[in-house]
Design a protein around this motif. Structure first.
Motif, PDB file in Angstrom:
ATOM      1  N   GLU A 159       0.793  -1.221   0.000  1.00 56.22           N
ATOM      2  CA  GLU A 159       0.000   0.000   0.000  1.00 56.22           C
ATOM      3  C   GLU A 159       0.832   1.281   0.000  1.00 56.22           C
ATOM      4  OE1 GLU A 159      -2.739   2.093   3.267  1.00 56.22           O
ATOM      5  OE2 GLU A 159      -3.566   0.204   2.542  1.00 56.22           O
ATOM      6  N   ARG A 199       0.471   4.038  -2.899  1.00 53.66           N
ATOM      7  CA  ARG A 199      -0.138   5.327  -2.581  1.00 53.66           C
ATOM      8  C   ARG A 199       0.788   6.486  -2.942  1.00 53.66           C
ATOM      9  NH1 ARG A 199      -1.829   5.359   3.469  1.00 53.66           N
ATOM     10  NH2 ARG A 199      -2.509   7.453   2.920  1.00 53.66           N
ATOM     11  N   ASN A 224      -6.154  -2.232  -9.165  1.00 53.37           N
ATOM     12  CA  ASN A 224      -6.324  -1.623  -7.844  1.00 53.37           C
ATOM     13  C   ASN A 224      -7.599  -0.788  -7.845  1.00 53.37           C
ATOM     14  OD1 ASN A 224      -3.837  -2.724  -7.323  1.00 53.37           O
ATOM     15  ND2 ASN A 224      -2.762  -0.786  -7.078  1.00 53.37           N
ATOM     16  N   TYR A 233      -8.487   1.490   0.116  1.00 54.81           N
ATOM     17  CA  TYR A 233      -7.883   1.348  -1.213  1.00 54.81           C
ATOM     18  C   TYR A 233      -7.365  -0.074  -1.324  1.00 54.81           C
ATOM     19  CZ  TYR A 233      -4.851   2.443  -5.231  1.00 54.81           C
ATOM     20  OH  TYR A 233      -4.253   2.467  -6.464  1.00 54.81           O
ATOM     21  N   THR A 278      -0.896  -6.774  -4.551  1.00 50.58           N
ATOM     22  CA  THR A 278       0.524  -6.745  -4.240  1.00 50.58           C
ATOM     23  C   THR A 278       1.302  -7.625  -5.218  1.00 50.58           C
ATOM     24  OG1 THR A 278       0.345  -8.579  -2.692  1.00 50.58           O
ATOM     25  CG2 THR A 278       0.066  -6.365  -1.802  1.00 50.58           C
TER      26      THR A 278
END
Length: 639
Positions: A331, A335, A474, A482, A486
């Motif tokens: 994440e 992000r 995603n 969110y 991965t």
């Protein structure tokens, strides 16, 4: 092995030296959790396997900006200095800003890599004593650890240049003078690394059979590919006849860098690359091509972009030779790369776009004709910053009716697949029908817009984002949620190997035969990227149509192809060093003025920093503490 207490270790100068260079005397440092004494680590298979994984645990966290200097430590990504998203606390950012030092070196892997090598040696010395380990599995594990030991030495060489080779751990009762080691010449380092890899290759399985549980473990394909990369590195100008390092000698008077260029090193690299490619292709590794969406008949434009995006971010796809399962892209990294694009969640703090791609990197990508934009005789380079309004036929690249710069038009598919930019389309994230353009996402980076600056800690610092990091599936589910896919960071993929082979062929022998073969592998990569062959592109569109016909010209083409194809993958940082081109490429870090809301003001170049690359920046400093502890070590030039 004699077990000494931590207190005795702390009080002994000799043992402080041994901590770096020899077997550890404090078993708490080396024995896996749940094993209370070193001698118990090899009494049964289960405990020995834990020790095997301890050897793996030292692998650098590739792609993680807090561990990998190649992400934020160079000139490929930038970030805002006031970010609270932790990016600016990462030492790589300070390296990029010229703040490296020898007192407390930033991202210093010296001690950690030697601890890793020590643990690998302990494993190799003791694994034969495990009673319930099948011979085939013992060989497999030995192969893995020899590979890891080779990789840890290679990582040190990339960072520090000539380093001490640690073939075996020294005994605990060694004389203090014997414990102080010298740096070995780079040629000897590379020879030893290749020797370890050759030994590992004989013991490793061709590929991973148990893909559910063991992906990321080392196999023959990985070892052969790393050998190819090591030999290409050894043949490169930084290590092959580097006269800039002429004054660097070991403490025993040995010259640490050879001063005469050897073409034979390139020939060895050619053979290693060829062997690795043939092996990888034989076991089914191939350039990734997106199979399409069963629900929608996608355009060729989007299918090509998905082939490119997924080649990097689709977990364990068929192009990945080595994915580092110790370094999952999760994440935080996503992000940092992801802008706000969904109007339903305009107030979400999830997207940060803290990663910014400098303008010069955006300009590195080719025109749609597959040549550099400053070489394309049909592309108006001198007016690349002039404004232009997108029309309907360009809607899968730039939003219809929006005004942006010419730089964003008529570029190659990799630019649109891997770079997020103002007014550019960002495909996916829950909407996949490219016929319904009104449902697709577009980036809006200007002040007051959805992906514009909302605070000092948010991007877009340059207004360009590395879309390559963000898997197209995603999805942002809410303001605070969110969901991401991965993936293990791809350390080596087949496109990398093809380009290494092309480079080695071009450098080994200046011949038409080698150039033809090199062009064939370049063109495989270009074809997947939706481009014409090198020959077609330069013959028809370049102001320098003869460029690919000479060794020097083809070298420049190969290097730019690597910088494009492997962009944002942590390769540029090392490549421009081994080529010794970093001083020419470092310079102003520029972007657009993200404090502006109108296109005419937004598209004004803003200088964020003025980078320079000095001779001493090719290698890390060895910490002053290590130099003090071991008088036989010598410091790198300039530190």
């Amino acid at each position: 092995m004699k077990i000494l207490s931590t207190r005795i270790l702390a009080n002994s100068i000799l043992l402080l030296i041994l901590l770096v260079y020899t077997s550890c005397n404090d078993y708490l440092d080396v024995v896996p959790d749940g094993v209370n004494r070193l001698e118990n680590a090899f009494t049964m298979r289960a405990q020995a396997k834990k020790y095997l994984y301890t050897c793996y645990s030292y692998l650098p966290r590739h792609g993680n900006p807090s561990h990998d200097p190649a992400i934020m430590g160079g000139d490929e990504l930038w970030t805002v200095e006031t970010t609270d998203f932790a990016l600016f606390t990462y030492n790589g950012v300070y390296i990029a800003r010229g703040q490296q030092n020898s007192t407390t070196p930033l991202m210093n892997y010296w001690d950690n890599m030697y601890l890793a090598i020590r643990d690998c040696n302990i494993f190799l010395e003791n694994v034969a004593s495990v009673p319930d380990l099948e011979p085939w599995e013992r060989d497999y594990w030995i192969g893995e650890v020899k590979f890891l030991k080779a990789y840890y030495h290679f990582y040190l060489v990339q960072m520090y240049g000539a380093v001490p080779i640690v073939r075996d751990n020294l005994p605990i009762d060694v004389d203090e003078n014997e414990a102080r080691v010298f740096r070995d010449p780079v040629d000897e380092c590379f020879t030893y690394i290749v020797q370890l890899l050759d030994e590992a290759i004989q013991l490793l399985p061709p590929t991973i059979v148990n893909k559910m549980d063991e992906m990321g473990r080392i196999n023959q394909a990985i070892a052969l590919s790393l050998k190819a990369k090591v030999l290409v590195t050894a043949a490169s100008p930084l290590y092959n006849g580097n006269t800039d390092q002429a004054t660097l000698y070991s403490g025993n008077g040995t010259h640490l860098f050879n001063q005469a260029k050897s073409v034979e090193k390139w020939s060895l690299a050619v053979e290693a690359c060829k062997e690795a490619i043939e092996f990888c292709e034989q076991i089914g590794i191939k350039l990734y091509v997106y199979p399409g969406n069963a629900q929608y008949a996608l355009t060729d434009t989007i299918k090509t972009q998905m082939s490119l995006r997924n080649a990097f971010s689709e977990k364990w796809n068929e192009e990945i030779i080595w994915g580092n399962s110790q370094s999952l892209i999760a994440e935080a990294s996503v992000r940092a790369a992801y802008p706000r694009i969904d109007t339903r969640y305009a107030d979400s703090p999830m997207p940060r776009q803290s990663y910014g791609i400098p303008l010069k990197i955006a300009e590195t990508f080719y025109s749609q004709n597959g040549v550099p934009i400053n070489e394309d005789k049909t592309w108006d380079y001198s007016h690349r910053y002039d404004l232009r309004t997108a029309i309907t036929t360009e809607q899968l690249y730039v939003k219809t009716g929006e005004t942006t710069v010419n730089l964003h038009f008529d570029r190659e598919p990799r630019f649109y697949a891997w770079v997020g930019f103002d007014c550019g389309m960002w495909y996916g994230q829950g909407f996949y029908n490219d016929k319904k353009v009104s449902e697709l996402f577009y980036v809006a980076n200007r002040m007051g817009q959805l992906a514009g600056k909302t605070g000092p800690e948010f991007g877009p610092v340059t207004t360009y984002s590395p879309k390559k990091y963000v898997h197209f599936e995603n999805i942002q589910n809410s303001v605070s949620s969110y969901t991401i896919k991965t993936y293990a960071w791809p350390v080596i993929r087949l496109a990398d190997l093809y380009l290494l082979y092309a480079e080695a062929l071009n450098e080994a022998i200046d011949s038409e035969t080698n150039r033809t073969t090199a062009l064939g592998f370049l063109n495989r990569v270009r074809q997947r990227a939706g481009l014409l062959t090198v020959e077609e592109s330069w013959d028809n569109f370049s102001i320098n149509p003869e460029k690919y016909k000479s060794q020097t010209g083809l070298r420049r083409i190969i290097q730019q192809e690597r910088l494009i194809e492997l962009s944002f993958e942590g390769q540029r940082f090392w490549d421009i060093r081994r080529w010794k081109t970093a001083p020419d490429l470092y310079g102003p870090i520029e972007g657009w003025d993200y404090n502006q809301s109108q296109a005419v003001y937004f598209y004004r170049k803003t200088v964020l920093a003025n980078q320079q690359f000095r001779l001493k920046d090719y290698f890390w400093p060895i910490s002053n503490a290590n130099i003090t502890a071991d008088k036989n070590l010598v410091q790198n030039i300039g530190w």
